[in-house]
Write a protein that holds these residues in place. Sequence first.
Motif, short mmCIF file in Angstrom:
data_model
loop_
_atom_site.label_atom_id
_atom_site.label_comp_id
_atom_site.label_asym_id
_atom_site.label_seq_id
_atom_site.Cartn_x
_atom_site.Cartn_y
_atom_site.Cartn_z
N PRO A 176 0.78 -1.35 -0.14
CA PRO A 176 0.06 0.02 0.08
C PRO A 176 1.06 1.33 0.00
O PRO A 176 0.52 2.17 -0.66
CB PRO A 176 -0.99 -0.03 1.24
CG PRO A 176 -0.87 -1.59 1.63
CD PRO A 176 0.36 -2.09 1.16
N ASN A 177 1.96 1.29 0.61
CA ASN A 177 2.78 2.38 0.78
C ASN A 177 3.32 2.76 -0.69
O ASN A 177 3.61 4.01 -1.00
CB ASN A 177 3.87 2.26 1.89
CG ASN A 177 3.38 2.51 3.06
OD1 ASN A 177 2.18 2.32 3.44
ND2 ASN A 177 4.29 2.78 4.19
N ILE A 178 3.63 1.89 -1.54
CA ILE A 178 4.11 2.00 -2.71
C ILE A 178 3.24 2.75 -3.68
O ILE A 178 3.33 3.74 -4.50
CB ILE A 178 4.62 0.77 -3.51
CG1 ILE A 178 5.75 0.18 -2.90
CG2 ILE A 178 4.49 0.97 -5.03
CD1 ILE A 178 7.04 1.02 -2.98
N THR A 179 1.68 2.54 -3.48
CA THR A 179 0.75 3.08 -4.11
C THR A 179 0.77 4.72 -3.72
O THR A 179 0.54 5.41 -4.54
CB THR A 179 -0.60 2.54 -3.87
OG1 THR A 179 -0.42 1.07 -4.40
CG2 THR A 179 -1.66 3.16 -4.70
N ARG A 180 0.65 4.74 -2.61
CA ARG A 180 0.78 6.16 -1.97
C ARG A 180 1.92 6.88 -2.30
O ARG A 180 1.85 8.27 -2.65
CB ARG A 180 0.71 6.02 -0.28
CG ARG A 180 -0.61 5.42 0.26
CD ARG A 180 -0.36 5.23 1.55
NE ARG A 180 -0.27 6.35 2.47
CZ ARG A 180 0.02 6.23 3.80
NH1 ARG A 180 0.12 5.15 4.52
NH2 ARG A 180 0.13 7.36 4.68
N LEU A 181 3.01 6.33 -2.59
CA LEU A 181 4.52 7.06 -2.77
C LEU A 181 4.15 7.30 -4.36
O LEU A 181 4.55 8.61 -4.52
CB LEU A 181 5.76 6.05 -2.73
CG LEU A 181 6.29 6.04 -1.12
CD1 LEU A 181 7.31 5.23 -1.30
CD2 LEU A 181 6.92 7.52 -1.00
N ASN A 182 3.72 6.48 -5.32
CA ASN A 182 3.46 6.85 -6.41
C ASN A 182 2.50 7.99 -6.72
O ASN A 182 3.03 9.02 -7.49
CB ASN A 182 3.32 5.64 -7.36
CG ASN A 182 4.38 4.66 -7.55
OD1 ASN A 182 5.53 5.19 -7.36
ND2 ASN A 182 3.97 3.31 -7.57
N ALA A 183 1.43 7.90 -6.09
CA ALA A 183 0.70 9.12 -6.11
C ALA A 183 1.00 10.33 -5.57
O ALA A 183 0.87 11.47 -6.22
CB ALA A 183 -0.74 8.70 -5.26
N LEU A 184 1.97 10.40 -4.57
CA LEU A 184 2.42 11.53 -4.06
C LEU A 184 3.62 12.16 -5.04
O LEU A 184 3.34 13.26 -5.41
CB LEU A 184 3.06 11.43 -2.80
CG LEU A 184 3.86 12.47 -2.05
CD1 LEU A 184 2.87 13.55 -1.75
CD2 LEU A 184 4.54 11.73 -0.76
N LEU A 213 10.77 2.24 -7.76
CA LEU A 213 10.88 2.51 -6.38
C LEU A 213 10.35 1.33 -5.75
O LEU A 213 10.63 0.90 -4.76
CB LEU A 213 9.96 3.68 -6.34
CG LEU A 213 9.98 4.25 -4.70
CD1 LEU A 213 11.25 4.66 -4.23
CD2 LEU A 213 8.97 5.78 -4.86
N ALA A 214 9.29 0.65 -6.24
CA ALA A 214 8.66 -0.53 -5.68
C ALA A 214 9.63 -1.66 -5.53
O ALA A 214 9.69 -2.24 -4.33
CB ALA A 214 7.68 -0.96 -6.56
N ARG A 215 10.42 -2.02 -6.56
CA ARG A 215 11.47 -3.01 -6.48
C ARG A 215 12.55 -2.76 -5.63
O ARG A 215 13.12 -3.59 -5.09
CB ARG A 215 12.20 -3.30 -7.98
CG ARG A 215 12.74 -4.45 -8.23
CD ARG A 215 12.97 -4.80 -9.44
NE ARG A 215 11.47 -5.17 -9.98
CZ ARG A 215 10.93 -6.63 -9.88
NH1 ARG A 215 11.54 -7.33 -9.22
NH2 ARG A 215 10.11 -6.84 -10.74
#
Length: 395
Positions: A176-184, A213-215
């Motif tokens: 979930p944090n990856i999704t939030r990071l990408n959106a930010l 970033l996710a990897r």
Amino acid sequence: MAARILIPYDPSMRLGEGYNSFLHEPCVYGAIEISNFEFFTHDKEPTMREAGKVELAQTVERSVRSVEKMSQVVECLGLSAARSIKAGMVGGLGYDGGVDGDGDGVPPNASQMNSRKFFEVYGDSYISGFIHGGDFHSVISMKGLDAPTKAEIESLIQEMLHDPQAPEPFSREEHPNITRLNALLEDKGVGPTITVTYSGGGQLKPESEIWTLARVLRAAKSFPARVAECPQRTHAVLTRWDRNPSFVAWAVENGIVVPDFGPGSLVYGLVGRLLDDFFELKRILKYLMQVMAEPEDYEVASCDSEGSEDPVKLSIQALMKERTMMRGEMGKIVRVVDLVNEDPIRSLNGDNIDREIEELKDLGLWRRRLPVLKSHDKMEQPVVEPTDVPLLLDR
């Protein structure tokens, strides 16, 4: 001064080899004989490393930090600032174990040497051991982030690294944090530039795929477990010559002084500042090349402040002259590094580098003279690159 220093491992390193810790360069092989050599871990070296077959003691160190200067990146990675200047580029531990040994003696054929010659041949230290385990670093460069956004990014990454349910590196599952990071980042219009270096842990991603970033975050999370299965040498242990009892007695008799380049020395802080200036000059040069490519998009700066020099004109001749001066300034910085390496004892007292330091120009004044982009929102300091505010992830 630190008795022992850790530096990144290189396959050419050998036990007992003399070493120049200033430039991270090897000196003579067989500078000292290492005795009582053994491998050590918390317990004993296992004969098998398959998962579930053995218990391997680990010390895991992790950190996420924002850094604003290239010298901070170099220090965090354990690299040599002086070597980075000369090269013009910048090149936590897994197993809490390694190989180590005791060296007690003086280098062979070291008689009739002065301090300067001794440093040239044998360095200021010698390799006394190695650390086994894993080392993972990622520099994630992001341009134009404000302080609250940087703090939020750091917090999201820290949460993920401490989440026991984080996906494995080859998993397609998104945290979930990856999704939030990408959106930010998308909201801020920021595209990160990612650089990864690691040793140990085997293959962390398919060779055909780039680092995202996710990897990076998935790989960092699973790295300690992978290191337990596939450790490697990550660091060499350097022992300073003046921490060797037999050498100290010999050095006193022969008037040999070993230079100290560690934190607290004049050279340590100086070279860090020179590294930042050197890379700032590289950024200014890049900006100047942009001006030369499209001069119609720029205008002459206004240098109204007291003490300012004339602004740089937009003619090709003026821009090329400025470029030559900047390259000369970079050459001066390299010359200071060479002087320190050639005669470190004098340099540690500032005796042979004072004049060169005084001749270095004020980069702030130089920046104010540069042409500025034609815009209603002109930047006071146009030379802003992604490397100005990188996020450093260590495992």
